[in-house]
Design a protein around this motif. Structure first.
Motif, PDB file in Angstrom:
ATOM      1  N   VAL A   1      11.972  11.776  -1.587  1.00  9.95           N
ATOM      2  CA  VAL A   1      11.183  12.246  -0.444  1.00  9.95           C
ATOM      3  C   VAL A   1       9.680  12.168  -0.699  1.00  9.95           C
ATOM      4  O   VAL A   1       8.930  11.652   0.142  1.00  9.95           O
ATOM      5  CB  VAL A   1      11.606  13.674  -0.049  1.00  9.95           C
ATOM      6  N   PRO A   2       9.179  12.636  -1.860  1.00  9.02           N
ATOM      7  CA  PRO A   2       7.727  12.526  -2.091  1.00  9.02           C
ATOM      8  C   PRO A   2       7.218  11.090  -2.101  1.00  9.02           C
ATOM      9  O   PRO A   2       6.130  10.807  -1.596  1.00  9.02           O
ATOM     10  CB  PRO A   2       7.538  13.183  -3.465  1.00  9.02           C
TER      11      PRO A   2
ATOM     12  N   PHE B   1      11.592   6.387   4.070  1.00  8.55           N
ATOM     13  CA  PHE B   1      12.635   7.223   3.477  1.00  8.55           C
ATOM     14  C   PHE B   1      13.990   6.532   3.524  1.00  8.55           C
ATOM     15  O   PHE B   1      14.720   6.490   2.524  1.00  8.55           O
ATOM     16  CB  PHE B   1      12.715   8.564   4.204  1.00  8.55           C
TER      17      PHE B   1
ATOM     18  N   GLY C   1       6.859   7.218   7.856  1.00 15.19           N
ATOM     19  CA  GLY C   1       7.407   8.038   6.783  1.00 15.19           C
ATOM     20  C   GLY C   1       8.924   8.027   6.758  1.00 15.19           C
ATOM     21  O   GLY C   1       9.538   7.828   5.701  1.00 15.19           O
ATOM     22  N   GLN C   2       9.559   8.230   7.915  1.00 16.21           N
ATOM     23  CA  GLN C   2      11.018   8.248   7.925  1.00 16.21           C
ATOM     24  C   GLN C   2      11.589   6.848   7.705  1.00 16.21           C
ATOM     25  O   GLN C   2      12.651   6.695   7.082  1.00 16.21           O
ATOM     26  CB  GLN C   2      11.544   8.867   9.228  1.00 16.21           C
TER      27      GLN C   2
ATOM     28  N   THR D   1       8.493   8.423  -0.629  1.00 14.27           N
ATOM     29  CA  THR D   1       8.666   7.660   0.613  1.00 14.27           C
ATOM     30  C   THR D   1       8.103   8.409   1.813  1.00 14.27           C
ATOM     31  O   THR D   1       7.049   8.062   2.334  1.00 14.27           O
ATOM     32  CB  THR D   1      10.159   7.344   0.836  1.00 14.27           C
ATOM     33  N   PHE D   2       8.789   9.443   2.241  1.00  7.77           N
ATOM     34  CA  PHE D   2       8.390  10.132   3.469  1.00  7.77           C
ATOM     35  C   PHE D   2       6.987  10.713   3.368  1.00  7.77           C
ATOM     36  O   PHE D   2       6.174  10.557   4.288  1.00  7.77           O
ATOM     37  CB  PHE D   2       9.401  11.238   3.783  1.00  7.77           C
ATOM     38  N   VAL D   3       6.678  11.377   2.265  1.00  6.75           N
ATOM     39  CA  VAL D   3       5.373  12.026   2.140  1.00  6.75           C
ATOM     40  C   VAL D   3       4.267  10.999   1.952  1.00  6.75           C
ATOM     41  O   VAL D   3       3.270  10.986   2.687  1.00  6.75           O
ATOM     42  CB  VAL D   3       5.380  13.039   0.971  1.00  6.75           C
ATOM     43  N   MET D   4       4.425  10.101   0.967  1.00  6.24           N
ATOM     44  CA  MET D   4       3.358   9.146   0.674  1.00  6.24           C
ATOM     45  C   MET D   4       3.141   8.154   1.814  1.00  6.24           C
ATOM     46  O   MET D   4       2.015   7.939   2.262  1.00  6.24           O
ATOM     47  CB  MET D   4       3.663   8.386  -0.623  1.00  6.24           C
TER      48      MET D   4
ATOM     49  N   GLY E   1       4.281   8.405   4.966  1.00  9.87           N
ATOM     50  CA  GLY E   1       3.929   9.103   6.197  1.00  9.87           C
ATOM     51  C   GLY E   1       2.467   9.477   6.241  1.00  9.87           C
ATOM     52  O   GLY E   1       1.802   9.347   7.276  1.00  9.87           O
ATOM     53  N   THR E   2       1.947   9.930   5.108  1.00  6.02           N
ATOM     54  CA  THR E   2       0.518  10.268   5.040  1.00  6.02           C
ATOM     55  C   THR E   2      -0.335   9.035   5.250  1.00  6.02           C
ATOM     56  O   THR E   2      -1.337   9.064   5.990  1.00  6.02           O
ATOM     57  CB  THR E   2       0.189  10.901   3.676  1.00  6.02           C
TER      58      THR E   2
END
Length: 426
Positions: free
Chosen positions: A85-86, A51, A47-48, A88-91, A93-94
């Motif tokens: 953020v939604p 990001f 996720g990071q 990259t990190f959220v999608m 990372g999930t």
């Protein structure tokens, strides 16, 4: 007319973001490994990383909007920041944590052991084969690297067997340190060798309900030989499906080596031969890795699945999906279907290559995992942005940029600086 263009500035910025994401991810792997479950750690890593790649691609386009045009920078960059953020990190990372759950050992933990009983030879002969007491240092090193969900017990043996440490959970750092301290403070070797007494004591400990031994493994190290009624001694281990992994020194005692090999073979354990006591730490580590049967999406596979073609293909497939999602994330950030399509294709290619780097590297080279992850991260960051973006222009000359949510440009807007009478699409 369709036009294609690659933004080398975006390629460079994406590489910078990938390097930063790699560094942050490796810091997390070093500091949080064993403290967080693998599925969460891998999710945070991916996720990071996504990001930082997305952030620097956005910065590159803001500086020189070769892909989306001046109109995007003037009117819609605020939307891109909101999506960063939604998308990259959220999608990503999930996706990473779900893939690790599917691929990794967390769903397979019952196939490995969660309790280890260590049987350590303290007979007088160890003064010659282990004058620096490296056996207990190696045992302490192993306990220091065990996962928090493990339980361990330590039994020493010479003429008789003694429980140095009853079965204890390693979830509490203070308890782990106490066990390691007992090993470091243990007295020097003396007396004879009684392997059968060690096995009997280990069996009694495992059977004791207070031990909560669960799925157990025995690790036995000895440099000597003793008479053992193997049928009687090993039958309970065979019935309970408890493997006995043995470590010995064939240069010291051929009879002892043959006995240790027999103990391992008849309980489906392994025998490891070491030339000197300095190799004990490595031998214990290999046994532990085999016992845990871990599968980490960004790391080496250990255990019986190490050479599995199924898990090799699964890793490459999952990395392909991650690369595709990273390309899609850029399209969402720029609110552009055509960017999403082109970068998703590039991301799929990048994911395949990154997956092959990891799989081939861990399977056939001695390169450290940190270097293989660096190569895979750079491939992901660079290759997807190398793919040209195609944005079609309508026959009337109006520019429909393929927004996910709206038609953003009027027919009179110029998308590139200096283009007045015609549109130039990237």
């Amino acid at each position: 007319m369709n036009q294609k263009r690659i933004s080398m500035q975006m390629v460079l910025f994406s590489l910078i973001g990938g390097l930063i994401g790699f560094g942050a991810g490796e810091w997390m792997m070093h500091e949080l490994s064993g403290k967080l479950p693998d599925w969460l750690l891998i999710g945070l890593y991916i996720g990071q990383f996504a990001f930082f790649v997305g952030l620097f691609c956005l910065l590159a386009e803001m500086i020189s909007p070769r892909i989306n045009g001046i109109g995007w920078r003037q009117r819609y960059v605020g939307f891109s920041w909101k999506m960063l953020v939604p998308a990259t990190f959220v999608m990503l990372g999930t996706a990473g944590l779900l893939f690790q759950l599917l691929y990794g050992s967390d769903l397979q933990r019952s196939s490995g052991s969660d309790s280890i009983v260590m049987l350590l030879d303290t007979s007088g002969s160890m003064t010659q084969t282990d004058p620096d007491n490296q056996l207990f240092e190696a045992a302490a090193d192993l306990i220091g690297r065990m996962d928090n969900d493990m339980r361990v017990a330590v039994i020493t043996f010479n003429d008789q067997a003694t429980v140095l440490q009853p079965m204890i959970s390693l979830s509490n750092p203070a308890d782990r340190q106490a066990v390691m301290q007992k090993l470091e403070d243990h007295e020097g070797p003396s007396g004879g060798t009684n392997i059968e007494a060690a096995l009997t004591t280990a069996l009694d400990l495992i059977r004791d309900p207070a031990s909560k031994a669960g799925n157990s493994t025995v690790v036995l190290m000895s440099d000597g030989y003793s008479s053992v009624n193997t049928n009687q001694a090993l039958s309970p281990f065979q019935q309970m499906k408890i493997p006995i992994h043995t470590v010995g020194m064939s240069t010291v005692s051929a009879d002892g080596t043959n006995l240790l090999k027999q103990l391992a073979a008849e309980t489906r354990g392994t025998y490891t031969d070491v030339v000197n006591a300095g190799q004990l730490s490595s031998a214990f580590g290999q046994i532990y890795d085999l016992n845990r049967q871990d599968r980490n999406l960004l790391g080496d596979r250990v255990g019986p699945d190490r050479d599995s073609l199924l898990y090799a293909a699964e890793r490459v497939l999952m990395m392909t999906v991650i690369g595709t999602l990273l390309g899609l994330a850029l399209g969402l950030i720029f609110d552009n279907k055509h960017v999403a399509k082109s970068f998703s294709i590039g991301g799929a290619v990048a994911g395949i290559l990154a997956g092959l780097v990891l799989e081939a590297g861990f399977a056939s080279t001695d390169l450290p995992g940190v270097l293989l992850r660096l190569l895979a991260d750079l491939v992901l960051a660079a290759v997807l942005t190398l793919f040209a973006v195609t944005i079609p222009a309508s026959a009337s000359g109006q520019s429909d940029r393929g927004s996910f949510s709206r038609r953003r440009y009027s027919p009179t807007e110029s998308l590139d600086a200096g283009s007045s009478g015609s549109k130039r699409f990237n």
